[in-house]
Design an enzyme around this catalytic site. Sequence first.
Site, PDB file in Angstrom:
ATOM      1  N   HIS A  46       0.818  -1.211   0.000  1.00 24.02           N
ATOM      2  CA  HIS A  46       0.000   0.000   0.000  1.00 24.02           C
ATOM      3  C   HIS A  46       0.853   1.263   0.000  1.00 24.02           C
ATOM      4  CE1 HIS A  46      -2.940  -3.033   0.943  1.00 24.02           C
ATOM      5  NE2 HIS A  46      -3.902  -2.158   0.756  1.00 24.02           N
ATOM      6  N   ILE A 172       0.760  -0.095  20.115  1.00 19.40           N
ATOM      7  CA  ILE A 172       0.175  -1.344  19.633  1.00 19.40           C
ATOM      8  C   ILE A 172      -0.841  -0.948  18.562  1.00 19.40           C
ATOM      9  CG2 ILE A 172      -1.157  -3.381  20.247  1.00 19.40           C
ATOM     10  CD1 ILE A 172       1.741  -3.188  21.421  1.00 19.40           C
ATOM     11  N   ASP A 175      -3.977  -3.279  12.127  1.00 22.29           N
ATOM     12  CA  ASP A 175      -4.375  -2.803  10.788  1.00 22.29           C
ATOM     13  C   ASP A 175      -4.741  -4.043   9.996  1.00 22.29           C
ATOM     14  OD1 ASP A 175      -4.674  -1.769   8.267  1.00 22.29           O
ATOM     15  OD2 ASP A 175      -2.656  -0.920   8.111  1.00 22.29           O
ATOM     16  N   MET A 176      -6.027  -4.288   9.846  1.00 21.78           N
ATOM     17  CA  MET A 176      -6.434  -5.551   9.236  1.00 21.78           C
ATOM     18  C   MET A 176      -7.540  -5.376   8.200  1.00 21.78           C
ATOM     19  SD  MET A 176      -8.627  -7.343  12.328  1.00 21.78           S
ATOM     20  CE  MET A 176      -9.430  -8.496  11.216  1.00 21.78           C
ATOM     21  N   TRP A 227     -16.985 -16.915   7.842  1.00 24.81           N
ATOM     22  CA  TRP A 227     -18.228 -16.137   7.909  1.00 24.81           C
ATOM     23  C   TRP A 227     -18.098 -14.911   8.812  1.00 24.81           C
ATOM     24  CZ3 TRP A 227     -17.532 -21.218   9.278  1.00 24.81           C
ATOM     25  CH2 TRP A 227     -17.404 -21.489  10.640  1.00 24.81           C
ATOM     26  N   LYS A 228     -17.187 -14.953   9.774  1.00 22.80           N
ATOM     27  CA  LYS A 228     -17.031 -13.813  10.682  1.00 22.80           C
ATOM     28  C   LYS A 228     -16.469 -12.596   9.960  1.00 22.80           C
ATOM     29  CE  LYS A 228     -16.441 -16.738  14.758  1.00 22.80           C
ATOM     30  NZ  LYS A 228     -15.561 -17.103  15.901  1.00 22.80           N
ATOM     31  N   GLY A 308       2.106  -4.347  15.609  1.00 20.42           N
ATOM     32  CA  GLY A 308       2.791  -3.059  15.567  1.00 20.42           C
ATOM     33  C   GLY A 308       4.153  -3.068  16.217  1.00 20.42           C
TER      34      GLY A 308
END
Length: 355
Positions: A46, A172, A175-176, A227-228, A308
Site C-alpha cells: 500500500h 500497539i 491494521d487488518m 463467515w465472521k 505493531g
Amino acid sequence: MSIRVPFETVKATIKQAFLNEGIPEDVAEECARTHAETSLDGVESHGLNRVPRFVDYVRRGWVDPAAKPELVGGKGAVECYDGHLGPGITNARFAMSRACELAREHGIGCVSLRNTTHWMRGGTYAWQAAEAGLIGICWTNTESSMPLWGSTECGVGNNPFCMAIPREKGPIVLDMAMSQYAWGKVGVYRLAGKDLPYPGGFDAQGNLTSDPAAIEQTRRILPTGYWKGSGMAIALDLAAAAMAAGKSGADMDREGRGSCTGACQIFIAYDPYLFGEHDAIQAMFDDRVAAADATAPANPAHPVTCPGERTTATRERNLAEGVVVDEAIWQQVCELAEGTSEGIEDLSSVDVNKK
C-alpha cells in the site's frame, strides 16, 4: 525481484511523479511522504506499489488532487465532512487530525468522511492518533472485492479496520483487512514468485489455495475467520455509510469506478486517561503486552509479538539499508518521475472493478 533503495530517493521519486501529473506541491509532498513511509514500515503493498494506480485514477478524473474536505455537519464531538474525491491520504490525515482535536476538547472525537478516495494504508491514521497520545480507531467501506461467506462472487468490500493504543514504549497498532490477506499483500507475494504462508482464497476448482495468482484469477479471496470476516465487513460498510450519510459498497459497485472511489470513512480518537492516571494506564499497557509476548511461541525462531511491535525495527533497518521495493514497480515509478511513461500497467494487485 526486490531491491533496496534509499528512503529519501523513494520519497523524492514518488513526489516528482506526482508533480508531473499536475498535483499541487503540498499535496504531492504529503502523499509522497505517506507512500514512502508505508513502504519504509514494510507495507510495500500500500506504499510504492499503489503509486501507479493512484496516478491512473488522477488521469481518469476519479481523484481531484486540488479538492479539500468540506464540513457538512457537526454535533458536539462528532463532525461530518465531504471529501469531494480529493486524495484519500490528505483527506484521511485531515479527518484523523480533526478527530484528535475534538478528543482534546470533549474526551472523544469522531469524524465521518464521505465521497473520498483510497486512503492507502489504513494503519497510517491509527498511528497518527497514537503518536498524538490518543487511542485511535478508523475504518473505510469499499466497493465489493470479497465474496460473502458461501458465495462464489464478490459481494462485499474488504473494508479495513484499524485500531491503535498509545503505549509509550511502542504503540500497539492493529491494521487488518476483512480478508485473510489484503489484495495488495496477495499481489506482493505474486510479484515475488512466492506462495502465501497460509491459504488465502479459492482456485478455479473451488479449493483453498496459497497460490496468489490463482486467487487473483478467481477473485475469491478468503474472508478472515470465514463467515465472521464477511459479516464484520458488511457491518462496517453500513456503519460508515450511515454516519457519513454517503455511499455504501453497493452504491460504489453500481458506479463501477476504481478502488474506494466515493468511499465513506470513520475516524475516532479518545483520551485513554479520562478516568485513570497516566502512569497507571501506561503500566497496565506494558504489563499486558509483556504477558502476551512472554507466551510460548509455536516456533522458537519467531517470538510472539503484539501487532505493531515489529514496525519500529523494520523502519530502522530500512532507513539504514534502504527501502525494499519491487524492481518492476520501481521502474514504473521512475518512468513516471522522468516523464517517459506513456501508459500505466497496474502490477500491484487485482482491481476487482477492472474485468
